[in-house]
Design a protein around this motif. Structure first.
Motif, short mmCIF file in Angstrom:
data_model
loop_
_atom_site.label_atom_id
_atom_site.label_comp_id
_atom_site.label_asym_id
_atom_site.label_seq_id
_atom_site.Cartn_x
_atom_site.Cartn_y
_atom_site.Cartn_z
N TYR A 23 36.56 43.52 44.85
CA TYR A 23 35.13 42.99 44.77
C TYR A 23 34.15 44.33 44.73
O TYR A 23 34.14 45.22 45.65
N GLY A 76 28.20 48.68 31.96
CA GLY A 76 28.43 48.19 33.44
C GLY A 76 29.30 49.04 34.15
O GLY A 76 29.29 50.26 34.18
N LYS A 130 38.47 33.63 38.60
CA LYS A 130 38.86 34.79 39.37
C LYS A 130 39.64 34.51 40.49
O LYS A 130 40.29 35.46 41.11
N THR A 184 39.22 35.23 29.25
CA THR A 184 38.84 36.43 29.51
C THR A 184 39.23 36.96 31.02
O THR A 184 39.80 38.10 30.89
N THR A 212 40.51 42.38 24.94
CA THR A 212 41.83 42.06 26.07
C THR A 212 42.59 40.84 25.68
O THR A 212 43.63 40.43 26.35
N THR A 213 41.85 39.72 24.95
CA THR A 213 42.32 38.50 24.88
C THR A 213 43.30 38.38 23.86
O THR A 213 43.82 37.28 23.43
P1 NDP Z 1 29.12 43.51 32.26
O1 NDP Z 1 28.78 42.35 31.62
O2 NDP Z 1 27.94 44.44 32.44
O3 NDP Z 1 30.36 44.15 31.31
C1 NDP Z 1 31.31 43.58 30.84
C2 NDP Z 1 32.39 44.33 30.11
O4 NDP Z 1 33.56 43.48 29.90
C3 NDP Z 1 31.73 44.87 28.97
O5 NDP Z 1 32.20 45.95 28.41
C4 NDP Z 1 32.37 43.91 27.88
O6 NDP Z 1 32.53 44.35 26.49
C5 NDP Z 1 33.63 43.58 28.53
N1 NDP Z 1 34.37 42.58 28.07
C6 NDP Z 1 34.09 41.11 28.14
N2 NDP Z 1 34.96 40.40 27.68
C7 NDP Z 1 35.94 41.32 26.90
C8 NDP Z 1 37.05 41.04 26.23
N3 NDP Z 1 37.56 39.96 25.96
N4 NDP Z 1 37.83 42.13 25.73
C9 NDP Z 1 37.42 43.40 26.13
N5 NDP Z 1 36.28 43.74 26.78
C10 NDP Z 1 35.68 42.68 27.27
O7 NDP Z 1 30.09 43.32 33.72
P2 NDP Z 1 29.96 44.28 34.93
O8 NDP Z 1 30.19 45.60 34.49
O9 NDP Z 1 28.88 43.58 36.12
O10 NDP Z 1 31.45 43.66 35.42
C11 NDP Z 1 32.61 44.30 35.52
C12 NDP Z 1 33.69 43.59 36.26
O11 NDP Z 1 33.39 43.47 37.59
C13 NDP Z 1 33.71 42.18 35.72
O12 NDP Z 1 35.18 41.76 35.76
C14 NDP Z 1 32.90 41.14 36.53
O13 NDP Z 1 33.68 39.85 36.65
C15 NDP Z 1 33.36 42.20 37.87
N6 NDP Z 1 32.36 41.63 38.93
C16 NDP Z 1 31.03 42.16 38.61
C17 NDP Z 1 29.95 42.03 39.68
C18 NDP Z 1 28.56 42.19 39.23
O14 NDP Z 1 27.86 41.87 40.28
N7 NDP Z 1 28.14 43.10 38.42
C19 NDP Z 1 30.21 41.17 40.81
C20 NDP Z 1 31.53 40.92 41.25
C21 NDP Z 1 32.66 41.18 40.05
P3 NDP Z 1 31.43 43.82 25.38
O15 NDP Z 1 30.20 44.76 25.75
O16 NDP Z 1 32.05 44.20 24.08
O17 NDP Z 1 30.88 42.37 25.55
#
Ligand code: NDP
Length: 257
Positions: free
Chosen positions: A208, A17, A183, A119, A68-69
């Motif tokens: 954002y 992502g 959030k 998280t 991270t948690t």
């Molecule tokens: P994805 O779901 O594609 O990726 C999320 C990432 O966060 C993964 O690498 C996942 O790791 C990691 N992650 C989740 N929980 C933990 C944890 N406890 N410790 C370490 N890593 C963790 O999300 P996006 O890339 O789309 O989103 C990235 C950020 O942007 C987020 O904070 C999201 O809320 C924000 N955002 C995204 C939007 C969108 O449209 N995509 C819109 C608004 C905000 P793993 O693979 O191990 O699960």
């Protein structure tokens, strides 16, 4: 002229992502950072293959394990990063890792809310607290410098859905109750961090990314991950004192709290 890029970055949630794309675009810059710490929960596995491949090509990329948690995991990661920085500070921390569950006022339960808070709020709080000494060190390396990401910055990844003022425009078509609440709390954390760390010269901003085509955003999202991340990097490199403790989007527009 190439824009100035900070020397050192730490980004959470980099195996896919937005986090992965941030790493890719930083490494591809004509003047890339000296060190990018790309953290993920499971380095060296198939879930983080792209990061492993990137690290093989870029000696300035370090892949670090970080859940991270988990305070123990955060402390371990901090120790490793500190060792690799060899006395230097950390310029930019991007709290990107996040989770999102689709629920309504009817379907949301206590587990959803607690998971989202753990998280999306506890994680960024723990990670920022742990890396604060390195962020302070970076700010002190440039004591006369103005606030900017090349000095020291914490960037928290938020969402339009967290804006209380915008809720009436977004809630009925997009409830996501647990995600929104968490959030919004992250936004408050950002504001507290901004005021608390101002004396240390550390800029704190919530951003954002837009609605982005990732596993979280889904295929219907209007923005590609490339568009979102290149927009955000442009915004981040122009942040200054006036952006401390505010909420902006990937195009640099201020979002009301
Ligand atoms: P994805 O779901 O594609 O990726 C999320 C990432 O966060 C993964 O690498 C996942 O790791 C990691 N992650 C989740 N929980 C933990 C944890 N406890 N410790 C370490 N890593 C963790 O999300 P996006 O890339 O789309 O989103 C990235 C950020 O942007 C987020 O904070 C999201 O809320 C924000 N955002 C995204 C939007 C969108 O449209 N995509 C819109 C608004 C905000 P793993 O693979 O191990 O699960």
């Amino acid at each position: 002229m190439a824009e100035s890029v900070p020397c050192t970055f730490l980004i959470t949630g980099c195996n896919r992502g937005i986090g992965l794309e941030l790493v890719k675009q930083l490494l591809a810059k004509p003047n890339p950072p000296e060190k990018v710490f790309a953290t993920c929960r499971s380095p060296g596995t198939s879930q983080s293959q792209e990061l492993t491949n990137l690290a093989a090509q870029h000696p300035n990329l370090s892949v670090i394990k970080l859940e991270t948690t988990d305070p123990a995991s955060v402390a371990e990661a901090m120790k490793e990063v500190e060792k690799q920085l060899k006395g230097c500070g950390l310029n930019v921390l991007i709290n990107n890792a996040g989770i999102c569950k689709n629920n309504t006022l009817e379907s949301v339960d206590e587990k959803d809310l607690l998971n989202a808070f753990t998280t999306n709020v506890v994680g960024p709080m723990l990670v920022t607290k742990a890396f604060l000494p390195l962020l302070k060190k970076a700010a002190q390396e440039n004591p006369q410098g103005k606030m900017s990401w090349t000095r020291a910055a914490v960037i928290n990844m938020s969402t339009m859905g967290a804006s209380i003022e915008k809720t009436s425009e977004t809630f009925l078509c997009w409830p996501f109750v647990s995600y929104r609440c968490s959030k919004t709390a992250l936004n408050m954390l950002t504001r507290c961090q901004a005021l608390g760390y101002m004396k240390d010269g550390i800029l704190c901003t919530a951003i954002y990314p837009g609605w982005v085509q990732t596993d979280m955003g889904g295929p219907e999202a209007p923005l590609t991950v490339d568009q979102s991340v290149s927009g955000m990097l442009q915004v981040l490199c122009n942040l200054s004192e006036k952006h401390n403790g505010i909420f902006v989007d990937w195009e640099g527009k201020t979002i009301p709290w």
